[in-house]
Design a protein around this motif. Structure first.
Motif, PDB file in Angstrom:
ATOM      1  N   GLY A  19       0.800  -1.213   0.000  1.00  0.00           N
ATOM      2  CA  GLY A  19       0.000   0.000   0.000  1.00  0.00           C
ATOM      3  C   GLY A  19       0.836   1.269   0.000  1.00  0.00           C
ATOM      4  O   GLY A  19       2.036   1.271  -0.285  1.00  0.00           O
ATOM      5  N   TRP A  20       0.177   2.385   0.324  1.00  0.00           N
ATOM      6  CA  TRP A  20       0.866   3.674   0.345  1.00  0.00           C
ATOM      7  C   TRP A  20       1.995   3.693   1.363  1.00  0.00           C
ATOM      8  O   TRP A  20       2.971   4.419   1.184  1.00  0.00           O
ATOM      9  N   GLN A  21       1.876   2.902   2.429  1.00  0.00           N
ATOM     10  CA  GLN A  21       2.947   2.884   3.426  1.00  0.00           C
ATOM     11  C   GLN A  21       4.258   2.434   2.804  1.00  0.00           C
ATOM     12  O   GLN A  21       5.327   2.975   3.113  1.00  0.00           O
ATOM     13  N   GLY A  22       4.187   1.454   1.902  1.00  0.00           N
ATOM     14  CA  GLY A  22       5.401   1.027   1.218  1.00  0.00           C
ATOM     15  C   GLY A  22       5.999   2.138   0.382  1.00  0.00           C
ATOM     16  O   GLY A  22       7.232   2.306   0.317  1.00  0.00           O
ATOM     17  N   VAL A  23       5.138   2.918  -0.262  1.00  0.00           N
ATOM     18  CA  VAL A  23       5.616   4.061  -1.059  1.00  0.00           C
ATOM     19  C   VAL A  23       6.238   5.105  -0.146  1.00  0.00           C
ATOM     20  O   VAL A  23       7.304   5.664  -0.457  1.00  0.00           O
ATOM     21  N   ILE A  24       5.592   5.386   0.974  1.00  0.00           N
ATOM     22  CA  ILE A  24       6.137   6.352   1.934  1.00  0.00           C
ATOM     23  C   ILE A  24       7.509   5.910   2.417  1.00  0.00           C
ATOM     24  O   ILE A  24       8.456   6.716   2.495  1.00  0.00           O
ATOM     25  N   ASP A  25       7.654   4.631   2.738  1.00  0.00           N
ATOM     26  CA  ASP A  25       8.941   4.127   3.218  1.00  0.00           C
ATOM     27  C   ASP A  25      10.027   4.316   2.152  1.00  0.00           C
ATOM     28  O   ASP A  25      11.167   4.691   2.482  1.00  0.00           O
ATOM     29  N   ARG A  26       9.687   4.052   0.900  1.00  0.00           N
ATOM     30  CA  ARG A  26      10.679   4.228  -0.169  1.00  0.00           C
ATOM     31  C   ARG A  26      10.977   5.705  -0.394  1.00  0.00           C
ATOM     32  O   ARG A  26      12.127   6.078  -0.690  1.00  0.00           O
TER      33      ARG A  26
END
Length: 422
Positions: A206-213
């Motif tokens: 989800g967006w959390q993965g994008v935020i982490d990257r």
């Protein structure tokens, strides 16, 4: 007024609160550009500035980055709203060029069941009138200065116009989408429902993965990230990008004009033991509600043998959040049969004034609060003058704000160089 989000998990109540300290010393700010806010817009701004060779300090009041892109920790990874991307605008290329999206997920064909709630019943197909609205040959644009309801009712009939407005409630989070600009709603409706090569993208994690990257990318570029730190006033002597909610930006900039129409809805994240009756999507044509499964295309966000859904319901004028939740539960009864007995985890939330920009008749995205505020101050977020919907607006405005800040840094450097030569 600041809109908090309250999450309920079981009997306990957790209220999201801003934390941090005021009053940093000027010596603590060594970057050429200051970014206030570490959500999607702030991270995009910081990355874009750093890629241009500008030193950046980013300040986030919370203890972690992400804003409304944050998710709950595993094993149930739930977000503050729908968390898909559409790949038909340039923001997607900006993300993919930098490897920020990561791997994509897809539901199995046997799971890709959709449904439409009409007259209190769940049906497998949309009504004929709604289907006719997206056939080839339909208008590509609608008038800016007329409500969507009036325009659509004249062309397609009253009943179809109301169904179409409710069908796009998942994007507007508004219980009366028909009151908005016809041009605004029609563009969204065509993007979501018109027959075309599918552009929806589900990212694993989800967006959390994008935020982490994004956070990792910013760190690799040398961005100095300060979490748990709230700025109570703008730093002087450097360009500043304010990437907060408009309510916070109003206070920080002392500008009461920083307002725009937004939605109001209740949400429920719901994990249940999986059942063959579970479906991927359901659109509530009666009330504007929406149901979507996320674990079907991304099994990493829920335990094995469980399905994770998000349902949302716009709050009507004069209606309490509790009354809206009753309607939301009725939608769950239709779309997740037996959910009360199957539930393994759930969370509810109320979102008001933080659901993206809505354009009233006579206005377009160009009329929203301007990105360039003058005097080296720039605004970014999901309710400012940039196209798209929600996260797309945040990304586009972050890029635009960064371009302006970088130009300001370079103008200042040239002026300083001329002064030394003189």
């Amino acid at each position: 007024m600041r809109a908090d989000v309250t999450f309920r998990t079981g009997p306990s109540v957790l209220v999201e609160q801003e934390t941090g300290t005021d009053g940093l010393e000027e010596d603590d700010m060594t970057g050429d550009v200051t970014v206030v806010g570490g959500g999607v817009a702030g991270l995009v701004s910081a990355i874009a500035c750093a890629e241009a060779g500008v030193r950046v300090d980013l300040y986030e009041a919370h203890g972690s980055l992400g804003g409304r892109g944050r998710a709950t920790p595993a094993p149930y990874v739930a977000h503050e709203g729908p968390h898909v991307f559409y790949s038909d605008l340039p923001h997607w290329k900006w993300l993919t060029d930098r490897g920020l999206t990561g791997p994509l997920g897809l539901p199995a064909l046997r799971q890709a069941k959709a449904g439409f709630v009409r007259d209190g019943r769940l049906r497998p197909l949309p009504p004929a009138g709604l289907a006719r609205m997206v056939l080839p040959g339909r208008p590509r644009t609608a008038p800016v200065d007329e409500t969507f309801h009036d325009w659509a009712a004249r062309r397609y009939g009253e009943r179809t116009a109301r169904a179409a407005a409710n069908a796009i409630g998942v994007v507007t989070y508004d219980a009366d989408t028909g009151r908005l600009s016809a041009a605004f709603v029609w563009e969204l409706f065509r993007r979501v429902y018109a027959p075309a090569v599918p552009t929806v993208r589900w990212v694993v994690g989800g967006w959390q993965g994008v935020i982490d990257r994004m956070e990792a990318r910013a760190g690799d570029l040398g961005v100095r990230i300060h979490t748990g730190t709230r700025l109570s006033e703008l730093p002087g002597g450097r360009p500043v990008i304010v990437a907060t909610e408009l309510s916070s930006a109003r206070g920080l900039l002392g500008d009461d004009s920083l307002r725009w129409e937004s939605g109001h809805c209740v949400l429920r994240d719901l994990a249940v033991r999986s059942d063959r009756r579970d479906r991927l999507l359901a659109v509530d044509l009666d009330s504007g509600g929406f149901h979507e499964a996320y674990s079907m295309q991304d099994p990493t966000i829920a335990p094995r043998g469980e399905s994770l859904f998000q349902l949302d319901m716009p709050v009507r004028a004069g209606e309490s959040a509790g009354e809206a939740r009753e309607r939301l539960d009725a939608l769950a009864d239709l779309t997740v049969p037996g959910w009360r007995e199957r539930t393994t985890w759930q969370r509810t939330a109320t979102a008001k004034g933080r659901t993206g920009a809505l354009d009233l008749p006579g206005s377009t995205w160009r009329d929203r609060p301007a990105i360039d505020r003058g005097d080296g101050v720039f605004l970014a977020g999901d309710m400012v003058a940039a196209p798209g919907m929600r996260g797309e607006i945040a990304i586009f405005s972050g890029i635009r704000a960064a371009e302006g800040a970088v130009r300001a840094v370079r103008r200042s450097a040239k002026a300083a160089a001329r002064g030394r030569v003189g």
